[in-house]
Scaffold this motif. Sequence first.
Motif, PDB file in Angstrom:
ATOM      1  N   PRO A   1       0.701  -1.221  -0.054  1.00 47.26           N
ATOM      2  CA  PRO A   1       0.009  -0.088   0.130  1.00 47.26           C
ATOM      3  C   PRO A   1       0.729   1.555  -0.072  1.00 47.26           C
ATOM      4  CG  PRO A   1      -0.540  -1.441   1.720  1.00 47.26           C
ATOM      5  CD  PRO A   1       0.416  -2.199   1.167  1.00 47.26           C
ATOM      6  N   ILE A   2       1.995   1.229   0.535  1.00 52.84           N
ATOM      7  CA  ILE A   2       3.007   2.443   0.604  1.00 52.84           C
ATOM      8  C   ILE A   2       3.944   2.457  -0.450  1.00 52.84           C
ATOM      9  CG2 ILE A   2       2.527   2.775   3.156  1.00 52.84           C
ATOM     10  CD1 ILE A   2       5.329   1.978   3.528  1.00 52.84           C
ATOM     11  N   GLU A   3       3.881   1.684  -1.594  1.00 52.91           N
ATOM     12  CA  GLU A   3       4.687   1.608  -2.412  1.00 52.91           C
ATOM     13  C   GLU A   3       5.542   2.918  -3.248  1.00 52.91           C
ATOM     14  OE1 GLU A   3       4.340   0.216  -7.025  1.00 52.91           O
ATOM     15  OE2 GLU A   3       3.720  -1.536  -5.602  1.00 52.91           O
TER      16      GLU A   3
ATOM     17  N   GLU B   1      10.491   6.074  -3.010  1.00 50.24           N
ATOM     18  CA  GLU B   1      11.028   7.503  -2.739  1.00 50.24           C
ATOM     19  C   GLU B   1      12.025   7.286  -1.725  1.00 50.24           C
ATOM     20  OE1 GLU B   1       8.421  11.092  -2.380  1.00 50.24           O
ATOM     21  OE2 GLU B   1       7.087  10.004  -4.039  1.00 50.24           O
ATOM     22  N   ASP B   2      11.782   6.830  -0.412  1.00 53.69           N
ATOM     23  CA  ASP B   2      12.745   6.697   0.479  1.00 53.69           C
ATOM     24  C   ASP B   2      13.762   5.778   0.173  1.00 53.69           C
ATOM     25  OD1 ASP B   2      13.575   7.098   3.118  1.00 53.69           O
ATOM     26  OD2 ASP B   2      12.644   5.470   3.995  1.00 53.69           O
ATOM     27  N   PHE B   3      13.632   4.671  -0.530  1.00 54.42           N
ATOM     28  CA  PHE B   3      14.447   3.664  -0.903  1.00 54.42           C
ATOM     29  C   PHE B   3      15.430   4.389  -1.956  1.00 54.42           C
ATOM     30  CE2 PHE B   3      15.619   1.037  -4.528  1.00 54.42           C
ATOM     31  CZ  PHE B   3      16.742   0.347  -3.752  1.00 54.42           C
ATOM     32  N   ARG B   4      15.078   4.965  -2.849  1.00 56.38           N
ATOM     33  CA  ARG B   4      16.025   5.691  -3.830  1.00 56.38           C
ATOM     34  C   ARG B   4      16.678   6.969  -3.156  1.00 56.38           C
ATOM     35  NH1 ARG B   4      18.725   3.045  -6.854  1.00 56.38           N
ATOM     36  NH2 ARG B   4      17.648   2.373  -8.743  1.00 56.38           N
ATOM     37  N   LYS B   5      16.137   7.438  -1.949  1.00 53.04           N
ATOM     38  CA  LYS B   5      16.908   8.569  -1.246  1.00 53.04           C
ATOM     39  C   LYS B   5      18.029   8.102  -0.603  1.00 53.04           C
ATOM     40  CE  LYS B   5      15.498  10.346   2.629  1.00 53.04           C
ATOM     41  NZ  LYS B   5      14.446  11.126   3.603  1.00 53.04           N
ATOM     42  N   ASN B   6      17.639   6.941   0.074  1.00 52.70           N
ATOM     43  CA  ASN B   6      18.763   6.482   0.808  1.00 52.70           C
ATOM     44  C   ASN B   6      19.824   5.385   0.115  1.00 52.70           C
ATOM     45  OD1 ASN B   6      18.359   6.527   4.075  1.00 52.70           O
ATOM     46  ND2 ASN B   6      16.422   6.588   2.948  1.00 52.70           N
TER      47      ASN B   6
ATOM     48  N   LEU C   1      10.739  -5.870  -1.451  1.00 50.50           N
ATOM     49  CA  LEU C   1       9.852  -4.613  -2.103  1.00 50.50           C
ATOM     50  C   LEU C   1      10.562  -3.443  -2.479  1.00 50.50           C
ATOM     51  CD1 LEU C   1       7.329  -5.034   1.096  1.00 50.50           C
ATOM     52  CD2 LEU C   1       6.690  -5.647  -1.539  1.00 50.50           C
ATOM     53  N   CYS C   2      11.651  -3.133  -1.958  1.00 40.76           N
ATOM     54  CA  CYS C   2      12.351  -1.825  -2.259  1.00 40.76           C
ATOM     55  C   CYS C   2      12.906  -2.359  -3.861  1.00 40.76           C
ATOM     56  CB  CYS C   2      13.438  -1.413  -1.452  1.00 40.76           C
ATOM     57  SG  CYS C   2      13.054  -0.773   0.004  1.00 40.76           S
ATOM     58  N   ILE C   3      13.570  -3.340  -3.890  1.00 40.54           N
ATOM     59  CA  ILE C   3      14.229  -3.733  -5.080  1.00 40.54           C
ATOM     60  C   ILE C   3      13.201  -3.997  -6.215  1.00 40.54           C
ATOM     61  CG2 ILE C   3      15.639  -5.362  -6.435  1.00 40.54           C
ATOM     62  CD1 ILE C   3      17.042  -3.678  -4.385  1.00 40.54           C
ATOM     63  N   GLU C   4      12.221  -4.740  -5.763  1.00 37.11           N
ATOM     64  CA  GLU C   4      11.182  -5.021  -7.024  1.00 37.11           C
ATOM     65  C   GLU C   4      10.200  -3.813  -7.512  1.00 37.11           C
ATOM     66  OE1 GLU C   4      11.575  -7.354  -9.234  1.00 37.11           O
ATOM     67  OE2 GLU C   4      12.940  -8.713  -8.096  1.00 37.11           O
ATOM     68  N   ILE C   5      10.075  -2.995  -6.373  1.00 37.73           N
ATOM     69  CA  ILE C   5       9.376  -1.758  -6.739  1.00 37.73           C
ATOM     70  C   ILE C   5      10.143  -0.995  -7.694  1.00 37.73           C
ATOM     71  CG2 ILE C   5       8.300   0.333  -5.820  1.00 37.73           C
ATOM     72  CD1 ILE C   5       7.317  -1.393  -3.392  1.00 37.73           C
ATOM     73  N   ALA C   6      11.363  -0.909  -7.386  1.00 30.40           N
ATOM     74  CA  ALA C   6      12.102   0.052  -7.959  1.00 30.40           C
ATOM     75  C   ALA C   6      12.345  -0.459  -9.676  1.00 30.40           C
ATOM     76  CB  ALA C   6      13.476   0.204  -7.495  1.00 30.40           C
ATOM     77  N   ARG C   7      12.544  -1.751  -9.814  1.00 29.96           N
ATOM     78  CA  ARG C   7      12.686  -2.471 -10.992  1.00 29.96           C
ATOM     79  C   ARG C   7      11.411  -2.251 -11.819  1.00 29.96           C
ATOM     80  NH1 ARG C   7      15.386  -8.517  -9.465  1.00 29.96           N
ATOM     81  NH2 ARG C   7      17.521  -7.409  -9.616  1.00 29.96           N
ATOM     82  N   ASN C   8      10.364  -2.223 -11.227  1.00 30.97           N
ATOM     83  CA  ASN C   8       9.037  -2.045 -11.865  1.00 30.97           C
ATOM     84  C   ASN C   8       8.823  -0.700 -12.245  1.00 30.97           C
ATOM     85  OD1 ASN C   8       8.405  -4.690 -11.564  1.00 30.97           O
ATOM     86  ND2 ASN C   8       7.026  -4.510  -9.770  1.00 30.97           N
TER      87      ASN C   8
END
Length: 142
Positions: free
Chosen positions: A46-48, A53-58, A123-130
């Motif tokens: 739900p917070i994709e 955004e937080d993943f790519r910032k960090n 979640l971080c990796i696959e959301i970013a890949r998508n």
Amino acid sequence: MALPNADQTSNMAEMEMQWAVKAMHHAETYMKLLNSVGPGNFKLCPIEDALYEDFRKNFPDLKLDVLDENEFKTDMAKAKWREFMNKYEGTINDYNFGSLLRIDCKGDYTEENAMFAMRTQFLCIEIARNKEGLNDHLKQKQ
């Protein structure tokens, strides 16, 4: 935490097998979604958007097409990931549950192309890949 005694070790093997079955089922389900629905047509959580955004910032320079396991497994990397993931305790279900993560986004889950990761890392990796189009090749032609 005390180590298990000899009577308890048989249960550990059973628990490990249950984890492996659940993780593989999750991986198979995810690949079916990618192949049938396409990466931009479903949400992994739900917070994709906020998580991305937080993943790519960090982790702005983390290479996503072919993962470098050192970005996850060194002591320094583990500490950075742990601090990042702990923010999501209570927000992401099973945020620290073990998952399988594809190393090369062009491939399926195989023994050679999978590594152990925490659910939040998956979640971080696959959301970013998508979001970044790296999984677009997986959608089957209709």
